[in-house]
Design an enzyme around this catalytic site. Sequence first.
Site, PDB file in Angstrom:
ATOM      1  CG  ASP A  67      -1.837  -0.527   8.261  1.00 56.77           C
ATOM      2  OD1 ASP A  67      -2.592   0.428   8.008  1.00 56.77           O
ATOM      3  OD2 ASP A  67      -1.993  -1.662   7.777  1.00 56.77           O
ATOM      4  CG  ASP A 106       2.980  -6.711   7.057  1.00 54.21           C
ATOM      5  OD1 ASP A 106       2.631  -6.139   6.003  1.00 54.21           O
ATOM      6  OD2 ASP A 106       2.164  -7.229   7.836  1.00 54.21           O
ATOM      7  NE  ARG A 134      -2.467  -4.047  -0.936  1.00 52.19           N
ATOM      8  CZ  ARG A 134      -1.947  -3.477   0.143  1.00 52.19           C
ATOM      9  NH1 ARG A 134      -0.845  -3.947   0.690  1.00 52.19           N
ATOM     10  NH2 ARG A 134      -2.530  -2.415   0.676  1.00 52.19           N
ATOM     11  NE  ARG A 151      -3.219  -5.759   5.571  1.00 53.24           N
ATOM     12  CZ  ARG A 151      -2.631  -5.372   4.445  1.00 53.24           C
ATOM     13  NH1 ARG A 151      -3.222  -5.568   3.297  1.00 53.24           N
ATOM     14  NH2 ARG A 151      -1.447  -4.787   4.467  1.00 53.24           N
ATOM     15  CB  VAL A 189      16.788   6.163  -1.857  1.00 49.98           C
ATOM     16  CG1 VAL A 189      17.572   5.061  -2.566  1.00 49.98           C
ATOM     17  CG2 VAL A 189      16.186   5.636  -0.558  1.00 49.98           C
ATOM     18  CG  ASP A 239       1.321  -3.147  10.463  1.00 50.89           C
ATOM     19  OD1 ASP A 239       2.048  -2.472   9.711  1.00 50.89           O
ATOM     20  OD2 ASP A 239       0.541  -4.016  10.044  1.00 50.89           O
ATOM     21  N   GLY A 241       0.837  -1.212   0.000  1.00 49.21           N
ATOM     22  CA  GLY A 241       0.000   0.000   0.000  1.00 49.21           C
ATOM     23  C   GLY A 241       0.862   1.248   0.000  1.00 49.21           C
ATOM     24  CB  THR A 248       3.026   0.539   6.324  1.00 50.45           C
ATOM     25  OG1 THR A 248       1.692   0.249   6.772  1.00 50.45           O
ATOM     26  CG2 THR A 248       3.986   0.268   7.465  1.00 50.45           C
TER      27      THR A 248
HETATM   28  O1  F6P Z   1      -1.564  -1.426   4.720  1.00 54.87           O
HETATM   29  C1  F6P Z   1      -2.144  -0.191   4.520  1.00 54.87           C
HETATM   30  C2  F6P Z   1      -3.623  -0.320   4.277  1.00 54.87           C
HETATM   31  O2  F6P Z   1      -4.136   0.978   4.046  1.00 54.87           O
HETATM   32  C3  F6P Z   1      -4.411  -1.031   5.388  1.00 54.87           C
HETATM   33  O3  F6P Z   1      -4.693  -0.207   6.471  1.00 54.87           O
HETATM   34  C4  F6P Z   1      -5.623  -1.470   4.636  1.00 54.87           C
HETATM   35  O4  F6P Z   1      -6.231  -2.595   5.248  1.00 54.87           O
HETATM   36  C5  F6P Z   1      -5.079  -1.842   3.295  1.00 54.87           C
HETATM   37  O5  F6P Z   1      -3.877  -1.095   3.131  1.00 54.87           O
HETATM   38  C6  F6P Z   1      -5.989  -1.557   2.138  1.00 54.87           C
HETATM   39  O6  F6P Z   1      -5.377  -2.023   0.983  1.00 54.87           O
HETATM   40  P1  F6P Z   1      -5.847  -1.685  -0.499  1.00 54.87           P
HETATM   41  O7  F6P Z   1      -5.541  -0.246  -0.760  1.00 54.87           O
HETATM   42  O8  F6P Z   1      -5.024  -2.601  -1.342  1.00 54.87           O
HETATM   43  O9  F6P Z   1      -7.303  -1.962  -0.542  1.00 54.87           O
END
Ligand code: F6P
Length: 324
Positions: A128, A103, A72, A172, A23, A130, A11, A126
């Site tokens: 998140d 991650d 992804r 997530r 970089v 996390d 993401g 990220t």
């Molecule tokens: O990992 C970042 C994030 O925004 C999460 O919080 C969320 O669950 C996910 O990506 C959503 O992913 P996508 O944009 O692929 O729907």
Amino acid sequence: IKNIGVLTSGGDAPGMNAAIRAVVRASLYHNLKVTGILRGYEGLIQGDFFPMDGKSVANIIQRGGTILKTYRCDAFRTKEGRAQAYKNLKESEIDALVVIGGDGTFRGADIFSQEFDFPIVGLPGTIDNDLMGTDFAIGYDTAINNVVNAVDKIRDTAESHDRLFIVEVMGRDSGLIALRSGIGVGAEAILIPEAKVGLPQLFHRIETGRKDKASKIIIVAEGDEGGGAYVVGEALKEKFPKYDIRISVLGHIQRGGKPTCMDRVLASRLGVAAVEGLLEGKTDVMVGQINKEIVFTPFSQTTKHIDAEKITPAWLRLVEILSM
Ligand code: F6P
């Protein structure tokens, strides 16, 4: 090391452009070539590479998203996909990588760097937050400010109508966005996977809360076990029919927009540290910042779950004290 490849994966997160810029500029500063790789591991497998110079990162530090695009990528989970990626890197004479992501990105980088003995340093990108090995990931500060700005607006209308709002935020598997933004907006309750508050406890908090409050805001993390804002909303409607309840799922608005200065500075510092880390022989690690210090953590340790480190009982107590 003569030629560093840089990519963003998973993401997107505000501040990724600032990280790419750092970089590229740090590589040039050390007289290295630098190669941009488009769409993360997908571009690595497709050989979607282009040379970067100082100008290719001009005027991007303030922009959200990522100029390198992101993806992804499932193919990188396969041996064949990774073998193709390695072949492309060898052919283009790229001899080290900086990967910017979360991650999933680091799990892929960990396998790849060991499989092919290939130098890789990661940057935490990220919303998140996390990841172990850094207090803050690039993008998190912007995301929580996006949430705070949105919920402040919701508070205005909630207050005018005497309404209870349930606001669902991203994360997530983690409640970190919900926790910090919830404190920032003065939420009446926060539901996060790490705290396992559950509906009975939420009902109790609402029942015992101050009766003279015009509005109530409940922040629900996407990853909470309660089933998300709509499920919680239905349960609350049933339990408290007198409340006028509305739901708001903030969605991808949280991930866009100009990065905050915090994210720009973090990305800039970590981007330079990643390049200099590679030059010092660091590999299979993420570079992060803990208590203001630069720290390198093996990829394999960054993706363990973070509850214990970042969501401590002290934070949860704070929510309880303040949400009266
Ligand atoms: O990992 C970042 C994030 O925004 C999460 O919080 C969320 O669950 C996910 O990506 C959503 O992913 P996508 O944009 O692929 O729907």
